[in-house]
Design a protein around this motif. Structure first.
Motif, PDB file in Angstrom:
ATOM      1  N   GLU A 167       0.557  -1.083   0.020  1.00 15.15           N
ATOM      2  CA  GLU A 167       0.010   0.120  -0.005  1.00 15.15           C
ATOM      3  C   GLU A 167       0.821   1.300  -0.013  1.00 15.15           C
ATOM      4  OE1 GLU A 167      -2.776   0.097   3.140  1.00 15.15           O
ATOM      5  OE2 GLU A 167      -4.040  -1.657   2.307  1.00 15.15           O
ATOM      6  N   LYS A 168       1.980   1.222   0.556  1.00 16.38           N
ATOM      7  CA  LYS A 168       2.848   2.302   0.588  1.00 16.38           C
ATOM      8  C   LYS A 168       3.571   2.663  -0.725  1.00 16.38           C
ATOM      9  CE  LYS A 168       5.765   2.671   4.022  1.00 16.38           C
ATOM     10  NZ  LYS A 168       6.861   2.524   4.925  1.00 16.38           N
ATOM     11  N   THR A 169       3.810   1.768  -1.565  1.00 18.08           N
ATOM     12  CA  THR A 169       4.524   2.151  -2.944  1.00 18.08           C
ATOM     13  C   THR A 169       3.545   1.899  -3.996  1.00 18.08           C
ATOM     14  OG1 THR A 169       5.021  -0.395  -2.961  1.00 18.08           O
ATOM     15  CG2 THR A 169       6.530   0.917  -1.903  1.00 18.08           C
ATOM     16  N   ILE A 170       2.438   1.255  -3.814  1.00 17.97           N
ATOM     17  CA  ILE A 170       1.444   1.181  -5.039  1.00 17.97           C
ATOM     18  C   ILE A 170       1.084   2.395  -5.705  1.00 17.97           C
ATOM     19  CG2 ILE A 170      -0.909   0.516  -5.996  1.00 17.97           C
ATOM     20  CD1 ILE A 170      -0.719  -2.072  -4.022  1.00 17.97           C
ATOM     21  N   PRO A 171       1.058   3.615  -5.036  1.00 17.81           N
ATOM     22  CA  PRO A 171       0.578   4.858  -5.609  1.00 17.81           C
ATOM     23  C   PRO A 171       1.768   5.247  -6.490  1.00 17.81           C
ATOM     24  CG  PRO A 171      -0.403   5.046  -3.548  1.00 17.81           C
ATOM     25  CD  PRO A 171       0.574   3.612  -3.632  1.00 17.81           C
ATOM     26  N   ALA A 172       2.859   5.448  -6.093  1.00 13.94           N
ATOM     27  CA  ALA A 172       4.179   5.912  -6.862  1.00 13.94           C
ATOM     28  C   ALA A 172       4.466   4.849  -7.997  1.00 13.94           C
ATOM     29  CB  ALA A 172       5.341   5.883  -5.755  1.00 13.94           C
ATOM     30  N   LEU A 173       4.353   3.579  -7.744  1.00 15.78           N
ATOM     31  CA  LEU A 173       4.688   2.753  -8.726  1.00 15.78           C
ATOM     32  C   LEU A 173       3.586   2.911 -10.052  1.00 15.78           C
ATOM     33  CD1 LEU A 173       5.035  -1.334  -8.360  1.00 15.78           C
ATOM     34  CD2 LEU A 173       3.494  -0.385 -10.160  1.00 15.78           C
ATOM     35  N   GLU A 174       2.354   2.979  -9.623  1.00 18.83           N
ATOM     36  CA  GLU A 174       1.276   3.290 -10.713  1.00 18.83           C
ATOM     37  C   GLU A 174       1.734   4.531 -11.530  1.00 18.83           C
ATOM     38  OE1 GLU A 174      -2.519   2.946  -8.942  1.00 18.83           O
ATOM     39  OE2 GLU A 174      -2.326   0.712  -8.823  1.00 18.83           O
ATOM     40  N   GLN A 175       1.998   5.613 -10.775  1.00 20.85           N
ATOM     41  CA  GLN A 175       2.238   6.683 -11.318  1.00 20.85           C
ATOM     42  C   GLN A 175       3.655   6.699 -12.147  1.00 20.85           C
ATOM     43  OE1 GLN A 175       5.034   9.225 -10.924  1.00 20.85           O
ATOM     44  NE2 GLN A 175       3.851  10.761 -12.173  1.00 20.85           N
ATOM     45  N   TRP A 176       4.615   5.909 -11.792  1.00 18.39           N
ATOM     46  CA  TRP A 176       5.851   5.797 -12.500  1.00 18.39           C
ATOM     47  C   TRP A 176       5.473   5.087 -13.721  1.00 18.39           C
ATOM     48  CZ3 TRP A 176       7.581   0.546 -12.523  1.00 18.39           C
ATOM     49  CH2 TRP A 176       8.708   0.124 -13.412  1.00 18.39           C
ATOM     50  N   TYR A 177       4.613   4.057 -13.785  1.00 17.65           N
ATOM     51  CA  TYR A 177       4.383   3.198 -15.107  1.00 17.65           C
ATOM     52  C   TYR A 177       3.607   4.031 -15.790  1.00 17.65           C
ATOM     53  CZ  TYR A 177       2.435  -0.154 -18.346  1.00 17.65           C
ATOM     54  OH  TYR A 177       2.027  -0.976 -19.107  1.00 17.65           O
ATOM     55  N   GLY A 222      10.188   7.738  -5.554  1.00 14.40           N
ATOM     56  CA  GLY A 222      10.081   8.742  -4.123  1.00 14.40           C
ATOM     57  C   GLY A 222       9.305   8.151  -3.031  1.00 14.40           C
ATOM     58  N   ALA A 223       8.755   6.805  -3.222  1.00 16.12           N
ATOM     59  CA  ALA A 223       8.124   6.320  -2.145  1.00 16.12           C
ATOM     60  C   ALA A 223       8.865   5.172  -1.562  1.00 16.12           C
ATOM     61  CB  ALA A 223       6.697   5.378  -2.668  1.00 16.12           C
ATOM     62  N   GLU A 224       9.191   5.036  -0.297  1.00 15.50           N
ATOM     63  CA  GLU A 224       9.993   3.998   0.303  1.00 15.50           C
ATOM     64  C   GLU A 224       9.236   2.940   0.979  1.00 15.50           C
ATOM     65  OE1 GLU A 224      11.642   6.186   3.703  1.00 15.50           O
ATOM     66  OE2 GLU A 224      12.910   7.536   2.354  1.00 15.50           O
ATOM     67  N   GLY A 225       9.831   1.902   0.733  1.00 15.70           N
ATOM     68  CA  GLY A 225       9.295   0.594   1.197  1.00 15.70           C
ATOM     69  C   GLY A 225      10.457  -0.489   1.343  1.00 15.70           C
ATOM     70  N   SER A 226       9.977  -1.737   1.618  1.00 15.07           N
ATOM     71  CA  SER A 226      10.985  -2.674   1.797  1.00 15.07           C
ATOM     72  C   SER A 226      10.742  -3.941   0.771  1.00 15.07           C
ATOM     73  CB  SER A 226      10.653  -3.119   3.311  1.00 15.07           C
ATOM     74  OG  SER A 226      11.631  -4.331   3.563  1.00 15.07           O
ATOM     75  N   ARG A 227      11.846  -4.651   0.429  1.00 18.41           N
ATOM     76  CA  ARG A 227      11.626  -5.731  -0.680  1.00 18.41           C
ATOM     77  C   ARG A 227      12.905  -6.735  -0.335  1.00 18.41           C
ATOM     78  NH1 ARG A 227      11.606  -5.421  -5.990  1.00 18.41           N
ATOM     79  NH2 ARG A 227      13.433  -6.908  -6.533  1.00 18.41           N
ATOM     80  N   SER A 228      12.579  -7.919  -0.899  1.00 16.29           N
ATOM     81  CA  SER A 228      13.485  -8.957  -0.641  1.00 16.29           C
ATOM     82  C   SER A 228      14.519  -8.724  -1.603  1.00 16.29           C
ATOM     83  CB  SER A 228      12.668 -10.125  -1.282  1.00 16.29           C
ATOM     84  OG  SER A 228      11.718 -10.609  -0.212  1.00 16.29           O
ATOM     85  N   LEU A 229      15.940  -9.195  -1.464  1.00 12.20           N
ATOM     86  CA  LEU A 229      16.986  -9.161  -1.853  1.00 12.20           C
ATOM     87  C   LEU A 229      17.102 -10.305  -3.009  1.00 12.20           C
ATOM     88  CD1 LEU A 229      19.109  -7.748   0.657  1.00 12.20           C
ATOM     89  CD2 LEU A 229      19.036  -6.676  -1.421  1.00 12.20           C
TER      90      LEU A 229
END
Length: 366
Positions: free
Chosen positions: A161-171, A300-307
């Motif tokens: 939820e934290k990164t989805i708006p930024a992801l959609e705007q980027w794409y 610009g949106a901060e999140g956490s992901r697997s390496l």
């Protein structure tokens, strides 16, 4: 009659879309076999040791898994219509785009497939793997059980939820319009001939973002030149032109490369650093697909992901190309990429080399 390759995959598989487009572009004889559960059990797993598609069977009976190795193997046997440029900037840029498509465009591909309204379509396709030819409602029911495993990977990629708006705007508002502007002027990334970068982009842009019902609306309504490129990539061209002369990179790719270095490259560098530490402590065990979590930023949106460790192998391929250049050509590549927003892109911390052995990633101890 020339002997034929066999492509094992599915219509809705991201990386199958990449391999299929490549085979068509090369104009080599091939047939495609749908990867049902029976095909997995009888052919794919016994001959590769893994459960991943696509797999290509060569005319001499070898089974190749992973699109990068499929392309490398076929390029060796069929040098006509090459997809690896020989000039330094174009070669590096084409590989960067392949990496970007394989690894970073996986984010919008997975988000729009699993977080949007595609359930009937995608669960029906997954169900056809288990019971091809059965009634649609049964395929959807079984497909939901299979597909839920893939849906579970979405948060691991940092899609929350934290990164989805930024992801959609980027794409939707950055990447797709920039690609549309580029393909309005050029048939492929580097001119009138395809490169390996085109096939890297083709996987996510076709199988997920064009065929899946929800995201297809953005390409069909807002990016007609991307749609034309997708259609072009899905047929065998009668004639193939050339890459741009004098190792030129189209100006329309520069803002896209800036996006690469803004969001994707910091994740790559973090992965290399984490893998360097991990490999020193775990030199004698199998390399897992993931080695923990790290903070990241997308648009610009901060999140956490697997390496993800496979990124090390994919990056290593580009680094090997760069290290094979003489000093003058390295300076040319660095100067160009620095103008795209990165300072010495291949000046990464030392890391342990890896290799693929029996289709699995292992430490390269040579």
């Amino acid at each position: 009659m020339p002997k034929s390759y066999t492509l094992y995959g599915t219509s809705f598989s991201l990386y199958t879309g990449k391999a299929r487009a490549y085979l068509r572009y090369k104009n080599v004889p091939y047939k495609e076999v749908f990867s049902s559960l029976k095909v997995y059990k009888r052919i794919i797993v016994p001959n590769t040791g893994v459960r991943f598609i696509p797999v290509v069977k060569t005319p001499d009976g070898q089974y190749i898994q992973d699109t990068a190795e499929i392309i490398d193997a076929i390029e060796t046997q069929h040098p006509q219509r090459p997809v690896y440029p020989t000039t330094p900037k174009q070669r590096i840029v084409s590989q960067l785009f392949e990496f970007y498509g394989d690894e970073w465009l996986l984010l919008p591909a997975m988000h729009y497939r699993w977080n949007k309204d595609n359930d009937d379509y995608i669960y029906g396709h997954f169900g056809s793997v288990v019971l091809p030819g059965w009634p649609a409602f049964i395929r959807r029911f079984l497909g939901k059980k299979v597909g839920s495993k893939f849906k579970g990977f979405v948060p691991l990629l940092g899609i929350t939820e934290k990164t989805i708006p930024a992801l959609e705007q980027w794409y939707e508002s950055e990447l797709l319009p920039l690609l549309d502007t580029h393909f309005a002027k050029h048939d492929y990334l580097l001119g009138s001939a395809a490169s390996v970068g085109d096939f890297g982009l083709m996987g996510p842009l076709y199988a997920h973002l064009y065929l899946d019902p929800y995201p297809s609306q953005f390409i069909k309504a807002k990016a007609p030149n991307v749609e034309a490129w997708i259609n072009r990539m899905n047929v065998t061209p009668i004639e193939v032109g050339d890459w741009l002369a004098d190792d030129a990179i189209p100006d329309t790719l520069l803002p896209i490369l800036q996006l690469v270095f803004r969001d994707h490259w910091p994740v790559v560098q973090d992965t290399l650093s984490a893998f360097s530490v991990w490999s020193k402590q775990n030199a004698d065990i199998a390399i897992p697909r993931m080695i923990g979590q790290h903070p990241f930023c997308i648009n610009g949106a901060e999140g956490s992901r697997s390496l993800t460790t496979f990124s090390v192998w994919k990056y290593q391929r580009i680094l090997d190309t760069f290290n094979g250049l003489n000093e003058e050509k390295k300076e040319q590549v660095n100067a160009f990429l620095n103008a795209c927003g990165t300072d010495k892109p291949f000046n990464n911390p030392p890391f342990q080399r890896v290799k693929r052995e029996s289709n699995k990633l292992v430490i390269d101890k040579k």
